[in-house]
Scaffold this motif. Structure first.
Motif, mmCIF file in Angstrom:
data_model
loop_
_atom_site.group_PDB
_atom_site.id
_atom_site.type_symbol
_atom_site.label_atom_id
_atom_site.label_comp_id
_atom_site.label_asym_id
_atom_site.label_seq_id
_atom_site.Cartn_x
_atom_site.Cartn_y
_atom_site.Cartn_z
ATOM 1 N N ALA A 12 -6.372 -6.823 -6.689
ATOM 2 C CA ALA A 12 -7.616 -6.342 -6.873
ATOM 3 C C ALA A 12 -7.754 -5.367 -6.495
ATOM 4 O O ALA A 12 -7.689 -4.728 -5.346
ATOM 5 C CB ALA A 12 -8.460 -7.457 -6.409
ATOM 6 N N ASP A 13 -8.713 -4.393 -7.244
ATOM 7 C CA ASP A 13 -9.146 -2.989 -6.944
ATOM 8 C C ASP A 13 -10.205 -3.152 -5.786
ATOM 9 O O ASP A 13 -11.110 -4.005 -5.752
ATOM 10 C CB ASP A 13 -10.013 -2.341 -8.125
ATOM 11 C CG ASP A 13 -10.471 -0.929 -7.594
ATOM 12 O OD1 ASP A 13 -10.087 -0.213 -8.678
ATOM 13 O OD2 ASP A 13 -10.680 -0.595 -6.599
ATOM 14 N N THR A 14 -9.770 -2.600 -4.893
ATOM 15 C CA THR A 14 -10.943 -2.723 -3.516
ATOM 16 C C THR A 14 -12.091 -2.393 -3.553
ATOM 17 O O THR A 14 -13.181 -2.781 -3.162
ATOM 18 C CB THR A 14 -10.424 -1.628 -2.487
ATOM 19 O OG1 THR A 14 -10.537 -0.282 -2.638
ATOM 20 C CG2 THR A 14 -8.911 -1.665 -1.941
ATOM 21 N N TRP A 134 -7.188 -5.140 -13.335
ATOM 22 C CA TRP A 134 -7.936 -6.107 -12.784
ATOM 23 C C TRP A 134 -7.834 -7.252 -13.776
ATOM 24 O O TRP A 134 -7.220 -8.276 -13.370
ATOM 25 C CB TRP A 134 -9.142 -5.939 -12.586
ATOM 26 C CG TRP A 134 -9.783 -7.014 -11.129
ATOM 27 C CD1 TRP A 134 -9.516 -6.800 -9.882
ATOM 28 C CD2 TRP A 134 -10.166 -8.271 -11.423
ATOM 29 N NE1 TRP A 134 -10.307 -8.001 -9.211
ATOM 30 C CE2 TRP A 134 -10.553 -8.813 -10.353
ATOM 31 C CE3 TRP A 134 -10.497 -8.897 -12.644
ATOM 32 C CZ2 TRP A 134 -11.148 -10.105 -10.239
ATOM 33 C CZ3 TRP A 134 -11.247 -10.314 -12.768
ATOM 34 C CH2 TRP A 134 -11.399 -10.780 -11.241
ATOM 35 N N SER A 135 -8.366 -7.245 -15.088
ATOM 36 C CA SER A 135 -8.206 -7.973 -16.157
ATOM 37 C C SER A 135 -6.893 -8.562 -16.602
ATOM 38 O O SER A 135 -6.408 -9.748 -16.705
ATOM 39 C CB SER A 135 -9.127 -7.743 -17.439
ATOM 40 O OG SER A 135 -10.336 -7.586 -17.119
ATOM 41 N N PRO A 197 0.087 0.168 -3.522
ATOM 42 C CA PRO A 197 1.266 -0.804 -3.437
ATOM 43 C C PRO A 197 1.535 -1.147 -4.989
ATOM 44 O O PRO A 197 0.606 -0.935 -5.935
ATOM 45 C CB PRO A 197 0.561 -1.996 -3.067
ATOM 46 C CG PRO A 197 -0.930 -1.817 -3.263
ATOM 47 C CD PRO A 197 -1.029 -0.285 -3.270
ATOM 48 N N PRO A 198 2.809 -1.733 -5.176
ATOM 49 C CA PRO A 198 3.339 -2.018 -6.545
ATOM 50 C C PRO A 198 2.528 -3.167 -7.279
ATOM 51 O O PRO A 198 3.430 -4.117 -7.444
ATOM 52 C CB PRO A 198 4.968 -2.141 -6.404
ATOM 53 C CG PRO A 198 4.955 -2.320 -5.110
ATOM 54 C CD PRO A 198 3.879 -1.890 -4.369
ATOM 55 N N THR A 199 1.448 -3.211 -7.598
ATOM 56 C CA THR A 199 0.732 -4.335 -7.864
ATOM 57 C C THR A 199 1.112 -5.092 -9.100
ATOM 58 O O THR A 199 1.296 -6.136 -9.320
ATOM 59 C CB THR A 199 -0.886 -4.111 -7.901
ATOM 60 O OG1 THR A 199 -1.075 -3.462 -8.950
ATOM 61 C CG2 THR A 199 -1.254 -3.681 -6.591
ATOM 62 N N SER A 204 4.045 -9.568 -11.529
ATOM 63 C CA SER A 204 4.794 -9.918 -12.777
ATOM 64 C C SER A 204 6.018 -10.707 -12.090
ATOM 65 O O SER A 204 6.590 -11.821 -12.710
ATOM 66 C CB SER A 204 5.621 -8.493 -13.400
ATOM 67 O OG SER A 204 4.699 -7.958 -13.848
ATOM 68 N N ILE A 205 6.797 -10.301 -11.013
ATOM 69 C CA ILE A 205 7.706 -11.253 -10.170
ATOM 70 C C ILE A 205 7.046 -12.824 -9.703
ATOM 71 O O ILE A 205 8.079 -13.579 -10.052
ATOM 72 C CB ILE A 205 8.324 -10.485 -9.033
ATOM 73 C CG1 ILE A 205 8.832 -9.360 -9.484
ATOM 74 C CG2 ILE A 205 9.089 -11.305 -8.096
ATOM 75 C CD1 ILE A 205 10.423 -9.703 -10.118
#
Length: 473
Positions: A12-14, A134-135, A197-199, A204-205
């Protein structure tokens, strides 16, 4: 069924915390006026919105499908980001409090008999909201849950129409295939891989790790080119000290794919076998090591694929020896280490055949591959050096005399020492071929490793037969 990835809000965006999103006041009446939702939807949503958890739970127990349909109608017809995010947060919150509510996405109420919102299509559309990660993130997790909780999955041919893979048709297969294509595309995106970070990659993983529990999904993932996308993710996670969960879940994806033979056939060629060995060598977390080792164990079961030799060349035999010295609380790890050790010994016999060694010597370039350091190889093959008047030995001595490559010289001196120790007449034969003279020249070589291997070789030339037999063990 628990959906652990729902509770991971690291993506989530801070600036958009859950509290901020859930504190919003949504103009539901406006959407009803614009006929984006029905009056029935409006009534349900107003009765549910901003209520206590206990009251919401009671409503869901009474008319759960109707409430889910109402919110899915909003997601289908409303595009305003603030509203989309709010509804997604409500649905995620609903599942966090009670994961069994996932079934509500697949149950029809009496509210939308002619136009029931299709959760697959609605959530797939939200995946395309490039400007609203986020969505996208929450839609990705919800779609995974909808797929996992669907009532009719691929079943055996005894219960339905047969397909080529032995499973009956799955009504959701097209949606699953599209979703897997989207996930693979995220993994392949260089822009996503460079995020910090690779959000996108983490989500996805996590979703893939859940989806690949199903055999039919593994086949679709393979068809989508998913295996080719995993090595880069595994490599980056392995090299990052803060990515242990991503590393674990990526290994989990690989492990699940090892149960599919066509996938196992691909893994060696895309570099996954060597990467798994690296993970076993460096993993600090036991769960990460266990999952990587379990993947390799499964791959060793496909003996005709020859993957044992790849693992040996990657140094897994040494990793197993080192790891076996550790104390493990999980007996399964001990069992796997024993199994892998036995299989690798067979692999050494395959990879370390004399013809391969001869080919390497004839090339004039030597490297520290497993056959050079394997005592078993030298015991089994030392007599073959006698072929064609010691042709391979003579070429080895020529290499020691003329090569300028320090690694080749070091390995050559080491191999000469192995021949001396393992052949009954080794030191006499080497002396007759001027081997002692050639090796002694290297005692003053500028490279430390060459000096070391030359000294060890000379020492073996000087030892008596009894002491050489002792070294041979």
């Amino acid at each position: 069924m628990a959906y652990s990835y729902l509770n991971d809000d690291s993506s989530a965006d801070t600036t958009q915390t859950w509290n901020e999103i859930l504190a919003r006041d949504i103009p539901w009446e406006t959407y009803a006026t614009a006929r984006l939702i029905t009056e029935k939807d409006l009534s349900l949503i107003r009765r549910y919105d901003k209520r206590s958890a206990e009251l919401k739970a009671s409503m869901l127990d009474e008319s759960g499908p109707a409430y889910v349909e109402a919110f899915m109608t909003v997601l289908k017809n409303v595009t305003k980001p603030e509203t989309v995010q709010y509804v997604l947060a409500l649905l995620i919150q609903m599942l966090q409090e009670n994961p069994t509510r996932a079934r509500l996405f697949h149950q029809q109420s009496d509210q939308h008999l002619t136009a029931q919102p299709d959760p697959y299509t609605v959530l797939e559309r939200l995946l395309q909201r490039q400007d609203d990660w986020w969505s996208q993130d929450k839609a990705c997790k919800l779609l995974t849950i909808v797929i996992e909780s669907r009532p009719r999955k691929g079943v055996s041919v005894a219960n339905g129409a047969s397909t080529s893979d032995g499973y009956s048709s799955d009504p959701a297969e097209t949606h699953i295939s599209l979703f897997l294509d989207w996930l693979v595309n995220q993994l392949n995106s260089r822009a996503n891989l460079s995020k910090n970070p690779p959000t996108v990659i983490n989500t996805s993983i996590s979703c893939l790790a859940a989806l690949l529990k199903e055999r039919s999904t593994r086949q679709l993932f393979l068809r989508a080119g998913g295996l080719q996308a995993l090595p880069e993710v595994l490599k980056r996670a392995k090299d990052s000290p803060t990515s242990s969960q991503l590393l674990y879940e990526t290994c989990l994806c690989v492990w699940q794919m090892t149960y599919l033979r066509p996938a196992a056939e691909v893994m060696g060629s895309v570099g996954l076998v060597r990467l798994l060995v690296d993970v076993c060598r460096t993993a600090q977390k036991e769960k990460v090591f266990r999952m990587a080792l379990a993947s390799l164990r499964n791959l060793l079961g496909y003996e005709d694929l020859g993957l044992a030799s790849d693992m040996v060349e990657a140094g897994l035999n040494k990793v197993v020896i080192t790891r076996s010295l550790q104390s493990w609380g999980d007996e399964d790890v001990v069992e796997m280490l024993t199994y892998v050790d036995e299989k690798l010994k067979q692999g050494i016999l395959i990879v370390s055949n004399f013809e391969k060694y001869k080919k390497e010597v004839m090339s004039g370039q030597l490297d520290w591959s497993p056959m050079h350091t394997s005592d078993l190889f030298w015991r089994e093959n030392v007599d073959k050096f006698e072929e064609r008047d010691f042709q391979v030995l003579r070429v080895l001595l020529k290499i020691i005399e003329t090569s300028r490559d320090v690694k080749t010289l070091a390995v050559g001196c080491h191999d000469l020492g192995q021949f001396i120790v393992n052949h009954t007449q080794g030191r006499y034969i080497v002396n007759d071929l001027r081997g002692k003279e050639l090796v002694m020249r290297l005692l003053s070589h500028s490279d430390v490793e060459v000096q070391k291997q030359a000294l060890l070789c000379v020492q073996k030339l000087m030892l008596s037969k009894d002491k050489l037999d002792f070294l041979k063990g």
